[in-house]
Write a protein that holds these residues in place. Sequence first.
Motif, mmCIF file in Angstrom:
data_model
loop_
_atom_site.group_PDB
_atom_site.id
_atom_site.type_symbol
_atom_site.label_atom_id
_atom_site.label_comp_id
_atom_site.label_asym_id
_atom_site.label_seq_id
_atom_site.Cartn_x
_atom_site.Cartn_y
_atom_site.Cartn_z
ATOM 1 N N UNK A 186 0.115 57.235 6.075
ATOM 2 C CA UNK A 186 -0.722 55.949 5.791
ATOM 3 C C UNK A 186 -0.697 55.608 4.215
ATOM 4 N N UNK A 187 -0.412 56.379 3.407
ATOM 5 C CA UNK A 187 -0.174 55.875 1.955
ATOM 6 C C UNK A 187 1.036 55.093 1.897
ATOM 7 N N UNK B 264 1.825 45.785 1.212
ATOM 8 C CA UNK B 264 1.005 45.133 0.132
ATOM 9 C C UNK B 264 0.186 45.638 -0.946
ATOM 10 N N UNK B 265 0.307 47.246 -0.427
ATOM 11 C CA UNK B 265 -0.657 48.188 -1.549
ATOM 12 C C UNK B 265 0.060 48.394 -2.752
ATOM 13 N N UNK C 180 7.954 54.013 0.382
ATOM 14 C CA UNK C 180 9.284 54.481 1.345
ATOM 15 C C UNK C 180 9.421 55.919 1.319
ATOM 16 N N UNK C 181 9.389 56.571 0.109
ATOM 17 C CA UNK C 181 9.448 58.177 0.239
ATOM 18 C C UNK C 181 8.431 58.752 0.888
ATOM 19 N N UNK D 182 6.451 61.341 7.842
ATOM 20 C CA UNK D 182 6.737 61.248 9.013
ATOM 21 C C UNK D 182 7.625 62.491 9.565
ATOM 22 N N UNK D 183 8.673 62.698 8.490
ATOM 23 C CA UNK D 183 9.330 64.179 8.590
ATOM 24 C C UNK D 183 8.449 65.696 8.750
ATOM 25 N N UNK D 184 7.249 65.378 7.867
ATOM 26 C CA UNK D 184 6.540 66.604 8.011
ATOM 27 C C UNK D 184 5.703 66.483 9.410
#
Length: 130
Positions: free
Chosen positions: A19-20, A27-28, A53-54, A60-62
């Motif tokens: 989410x973050x 835009x955040x 991006x990180x 997603x990987x977690x």
Amino acid sequence: MHDFGLLIARLLLGVPFVIWGFLKLRGGEAKLVPVLAGLGLPDATALAYLVGLCELVGGIGVVLGYPVRTFGVLLGLWCLVTGYAAHRKDLNAMLSHIAMAGGFFALAAAGAGALALFGGDPTGVLADVQ
């Protein structure tokens, strides 16, 4: 029960990062740029997108559990660095980052469990990383 517990842990740790990351890429980053510039970091806008991006990719990987040990260690270190660099003046925020880091390190130590993509066991190049 063990695998279900690891799935819940992965969701609780990974979904906020998804989410973050998504919010920063949508835009955040505008809220993050002044903070990064205030830390004296160069090209704060590009760095804010890189942070987003990180966070997105790591989250997603977690969530998928692949490769959870690698992403667990990286996001754990991420939480420690960002907790200190950006939140050292706010004890509650810094402690929450330390707690998240502990969760990521515990997840990295325990592994993804059977309810993960490829059973949590990477193949190919990623198999050598773990």
